[in-house]
Write a protein that holds these residues in place. Structure first.
Motif, PDB file in Angstrom:
ATOM      1  N   ALA A   1      32.348 -14.827  15.219  1.00 11.34           N
ATOM      2  CA  ALA A   1      33.359 -15.345  14.300  1.00 11.34           C
ATOM      3  C   ALA A   1      32.666 -16.097  13.170  1.00 11.34           C
ATOM      4  CB  ALA A   1      34.313 -16.292  15.037  1.00 11.34           C
ATOM      5  N   PRO A   2      33.219 -16.029  11.944  1.00  9.64           N
ATOM      6  CA  PRO A   2      32.597 -16.737  10.820  1.00  9.64           C
ATOM      7  C   PRO A   2      32.610 -18.236  11.059  1.00  9.64           C
ATOM      8  CG  PRO A   2      34.784 -15.938  10.213  1.00  9.64           C
ATOM      9  CD  PRO A   2      34.448 -15.317  11.532  1.00  9.64           C
ATOM     10  N   HIS A   3      31.534 -18.888  10.598  1.00  9.58           N
ATOM     11  CA  HIS A   3      31.433 -20.340  10.733  1.00  9.58           C
ATOM     12  C   HIS A   3      32.429 -21.023   9.798  1.00  9.58           C
ATOM     13  CE1 HIS A   3      29.651 -24.327  11.007  1.00  9.58           C
ATOM     14  NE2 HIS A   3      29.649 -24.358   9.680  1.00  9.58           N
ATOM     15  N   ARG A   4      33.140 -22.010  10.297  1.00  8.75           N
ATOM     16  CA  ARG A   4      34.060 -22.787   9.472  1.00  8.75           C
ATOM     17  C   ARG A   4      33.696 -24.262   9.606  1.00  8.75           C
ATOM     18  NH1 ARG A   4      38.619 -19.927   7.964  1.00  8.75           N
ATOM     19  NH2 ARG A   4      38.871 -17.907   8.997  1.00  8.75           N
ATOM     20  N   PRO A   5      33.593 -24.972   8.462  1.00  3.46           N
ATOM     21  CA  PRO A   5      33.279 -26.399   8.542  1.00  3.46           C
ATOM     22  C   PRO A   5      34.396 -27.156   9.226  1.00  3.46           C
ATOM     23  CG  PRO A   5      33.912 -25.787   6.312  1.00  3.46           C
ATOM     24  CD  PRO A   5      33.770 -24.503   7.075  1.00  3.46           C
ATOM     25  N   GLY A   6      34.058 -28.128  10.037  1.00  2.00           N
ATOM     26  CA  GLY A   6      35.058 -28.919  10.756  1.00  2.00           C
ATOM     27  C   GLY A   6      35.818 -29.842   9.838  1.00  2.00           C
ATOM     28  N   LYS A   7      36.880 -30.423  10.373  1.00  2.00           N
ATOM     29  CA  LYS A   7      37.682 -31.356   9.598  1.00  2.00           C
ATOM     30  C   LYS A   7      36.884 -32.637   9.330  1.00  2.00           C
ATOM     31  CE  LYS A   7      42.167 -29.772  11.303  1.00  2.00           C
ATOM     32  NZ  LYS A   7      43.414 -30.190  11.978  1.00  2.00           N
ATOM     33  N   ALA A   8      37.185 -33.256   8.172  1.00  2.00           N
ATOM     34  CA  ALA A   8      36.511 -34.508   7.816  1.00  2.00           C
ATOM     35  C   ALA A   8      36.931 -35.603   8.782  1.00  2.00           C
ATOM     36  CB  ALA A   8      36.868 -34.903   6.386  1.00  2.00           C
ATOM     37  N   ARG A   9      35.936 -36.258   9.371  1.00  2.00           N
ATOM     38  CA  ARG A   9      36.230 -37.366  10.281  1.00  2.00           C
ATOM     39  C   ARG A   9      36.286 -38.653   9.478  1.00  2.00           C
ATOM     40  NH1 ARG A   9      32.277 -34.364  12.709  1.00  2.00           N
ATOM     41  NH2 ARG A   9      30.638 -35.843  12.154  1.00  2.00           N
ATOM     42  N   VAL A  49      26.201 -26.590   0.859  1.00  2.00           N
ATOM     43  CA  VAL A  49      27.253 -25.581   0.733  1.00  2.00           C
ATOM     44  C   VAL A  49      26.655 -24.180   0.820  1.00  2.00           C
ATOM     45  CG1 VAL A  49      28.952 -24.593  -0.859  1.00  2.00           C
ATOM     46  CG2 VAL A  49      28.827 -27.081  -0.549  1.00  2.00           C
ATOM     47  N   GLN A  50      25.514 -23.977   0.177  1.00  2.31           N
ATOM     48  CA  GLN A  50      24.879 -22.660   0.212  1.00  2.31           C
ATOM     49  C   GLN A  50      24.491 -22.263   1.637  1.00  2.31           C
ATOM     50  OE1 GLN A  50      21.679 -23.262  -2.567  1.00  2.31           O
ATOM     51  NE2 GLN A  50      22.906 -22.613  -4.338  1.00  2.31           N
ATOM     52  N   ARG A  51      23.996 -23.208   2.405  1.00  2.00           N
ATOM     53  CA  ARG A  51      23.630 -22.903   3.792  1.00  2.00           C
ATOM     54  C   ARG A  51      24.864 -22.536   4.596  1.00  2.00           C
ATOM     55  NH1 ARG A  51      19.503 -25.730   7.951  1.00  2.00           N
ATOM     56  NH2 ARG A  51      20.446 -25.013   9.894  1.00  2.00           N
ATOM     57  N   CYS A  52      25.941 -23.254   4.381  1.00  2.00           N
ATOM     58  CA  CYS A  52      27.182 -22.968   5.109  1.00  2.00           C
ATOM     59  C   CYS A  52      27.649 -21.545   4.836  1.00  2.00           C
ATOM     60  CB  CYS A  52      28.246 -23.981   4.694  1.00  2.00           C
ATOM     61  SG  CYS A  52      29.877 -23.676   5.403  1.00  2.00           S
ATOM     62  N   TYR A  53      27.587 -21.116   3.575  1.00  2.00           N
ATOM     63  CA  TYR A  53      28.066 -19.774   3.244  1.00  2.00           C
ATOM     64  C   TYR A  53      27.116 -18.690   3.737  1.00  2.00           C
ATOM     65  CZ  TYR A  53      31.541 -22.139   0.412  1.00  2.00           C
ATOM     66  OH  TYR A  53      32.583 -22.927  -0.010  1.00  2.00           O
ATOM     67  N   ARG A  54      25.837 -19.011   3.821  1.00  2.00           N
ATOM     68  CA  ARG A  54      24.896 -18.035   4.376  1.00  2.00           C
ATOM     69  C   ARG A  54      25.181 -17.775   5.844  1.00  2.00           C
ATOM     70  NH1 ARG A  54      20.886 -20.761   1.226  1.00  2.00           N
ATOM     71  NH2 ARG A  54      20.223 -21.929   3.086  1.00  2.00           N
ATOM     72  N   ARG A  55      25.830 -18.768   6.494  1.00  2.00           N
ATOM     73  CA  ARG A  55      26.159 -18.612   7.912  1.00  2.00           C
ATOM     74  C   ARG A  55      27.515 -17.946   8.112  1.00  2.00           C
ATOM     75  NH1 ARG A  55      24.900 -24.425  10.543  1.00  2.00           N
ATOM     76  NH2 ARG A  55      25.676 -23.325  12.392  1.00  2.00           N
ATOM     77  N   GLY A  56      28.134 -17.478   7.036  1.00  2.00           N
ATOM     78  CA  GLY A  56      29.345 -16.682   7.170  1.00  2.00           C
ATOM     79  C   GLY A  56      30.644 -17.386   6.873  1.00  2.00           C
ATOM     80  N   ALA A  57      30.609 -18.621   6.403  1.00  2.00           N
ATOM     81  CA  ALA A  57      31.857 -19.330   6.095  1.00  2.00           C
ATOM     82  C   ALA A  57      32.547 -18.677   4.901  1.00  2.00           C
ATOM     83  CB  ALA A  57      31.564 -20.786   5.791  1.00  2.00           C
ATOM     84  N   LEU A  58      33.870 -18.781   4.870  1.00  2.00           N
ATOM     85  CA  LEU A  58      34.629 -18.259   3.745  1.00  2.00           C
ATOM     86  C   LEU A  58      34.293 -19.053   2.493  1.00  2.00           C
ATOM     87  CD1 LEU A  58      38.095 -17.754   5.499  1.00  2.00           C
ATOM     88  CD2 LEU A  58      36.298 -16.049   5.084  1.00  2.00           C
TER      89      LEU A  58
END
Length: 408
Positions: A1-9, A49-58
């Motif tokens: 499944a694509p990686h999605r950043p978690g909710k802001a704590r 942000v670039q690393r997050c998208y490389r891991r498949g995030a929308l």
């Protein structure tokens, strides 16, 4: 499944959003940096942000655009900023390479202002600085002009008897802003020795506009446009200022435009201010300290300055609305709130000298330090500058002063 950043704590270390700009070898690839107080680390948002998208995030194009500019980031939608906070938290927790950066890599100033207006919201500063000008005017030969101005202005301008009915401000030069740690070039028209030095410092907080305000300045758009706050030092050549105000009469021309410095950090507006001037900045107040060569400089009370001192001419929202009236405002414009009382030399009778190190600090906004440069070899006092190129010399000072009296 694509990686999605978690909710802001909602952790306390992220509630005060401190932002800087990352200095990069490639000027075309800027990045906003966010500070994590718990780990005392800065997080560069572009590589995060670039690393997050490389891991498949929308991919969120609004986020991609926002993290390249402090102005754009603070003007972005809340959801965009919340996603950035969540990614920054994840980068800290997991120790992402390239995301955690050293504080020494920050730009000396976080953004380049699109324009600069500087207001005067604190009446006590105006009162004390006016008193401080009296001995300066005596030394520099402006006393007769000052008497003439005081006598004629109320007669010619009845509204002048109530100067606090509207916020006063001058339009400065955004192109002469310098950053933290940089040297202030001594203006060639400013006295440095002999009778007295007249170069001054002024501690101010400035508001950064991050969303457009129309020419009609509707209340909702004014409140939404107040995006962040930054510490500035409004350097002033007081001898030149006295001559411009009393002999020329057009206001500040050369006395302010040679240099203004800006701290490295911007703090999100919502962390320090809320509509109605509640919050730490103008509600409970932030402590302000000035030191020159390590020596504290304070007023006669011996207490540090305070950003919430009252009374003030108007609210922050009213000031921004007045600046936008019939002009509008655009993201990137900067508005100074005015000198905090007791936080400038003219009020306490102590000016700057070449080689001085002047440091300002405001609680929650960080610090700002600059070195005062040497006097130029070809310095010429302002009142001796002659731009007439061989034409007839201008009227003398005595004649000018008498003309002011007669014009009443």
């Amino acid at each position: 499944a694509p990686h999605r950043p978690g909710k802001a704590r909602r952790r306390a270390n992220w509630l005060l959003m401190r932002l800087c700009a990352l200095a990069r070898d490639d000027p075309s690839a800027p990045s906003v940096c966010m500070y994590d107080a718990s780990s005392e680390q800065w997080v560069a948002l572009v590589p995060t942000v670039q690393r997050c998208y490389r891991r498949g995030a929308l991919r969120n194009e609004a986020l991609v655009a926002a993290v390249r500019s402090v102005v754009a980031f603070l003007g972005a939608d809340f959801k965009v900023r919340a996603e950035a906070v969540a990614l920054a938290q994840q980068a800290v927790a997991e120790g992402w390479d390239g995301s955690i950066v050293d504080g020494s890599r920050m730009e000396s100033k976080p953004f380049q202002p699109l324009s600069f207006r500087d207001a005067a919201l604190y009446p006590r500063h105006l009162k004390q600085s006016t008193a401080g000008f009296v001995p300066l005017m005596c030394v520099h030969g402006h006393l007769l002009q000052a008497v003439g101005m005081l006598l004629t202005k109320p007669l010619r301008l009845p509204d002048g008897l109530n100067p606090a009915s509207r916020p006063a401000y001058y339009v400065g030069n955004p192109l002469t802003f310098i950053g933290d740690g940089e040297t202030v070039a001594w203006p060639s028209h400013c006295d440095a020795g002999g009778r007295a030095s007249t170069l001054d410092y002024e501690l101010e907080v400035a508001v950064l506009i991050t969303r457009a305000v129309s020419r009609r300045a509707f209340p909702a758009e004014v409140a939404a446009a107040i995006g962040g706050f930054v510490l500035i030092n409004d350097f002033s050549a007081r001898c030149t200022q006295a001559d411009e105000l009393l002999s020329v009469g057009f206001g500040f021309v050369k006395s302010k435009s040679f240099a203004t410095s800006m701290a490295r950090e911007v703090v999100a507006a919502g962390d320090l201010w809320q509509p109605g001037d509640t919050g730490p900045l103008l509600g409970t107040g932030l402590r302000c300290d000035v030191s020159v060569n390590g020596e504290p400089r304070r007023g006669s009370s011996g207490r540090p300055g305070n950003t919430a001192e009252g009374p003030r001419v108007c609210s922050l929202e009213a000031l921004v609305a007045f600046c936008a009236l019939d002009e509008g405002l655009q993201p990137g414009e900067l508005i100074g709130l005015g000198t905090v009382p007791d936080c400038c030399g003219i009020e306490i009778g102590r000016m700057l000298r070449p080689g001085d190190e002047v440091s300002l600090r405001v609680e929650g906004l960080g610090s700002l330090t600059n070195i005062i440069g040497a006097v130029p070899a070809a310095a010429t006092p302002f009142k001796q500058i002659n731009c007439s190129a061989g034409a007839a010399p201008p009227p003398g000072r005595l004649r000018t002063a008498l003309s002011m009296l007669l014009s009443a």
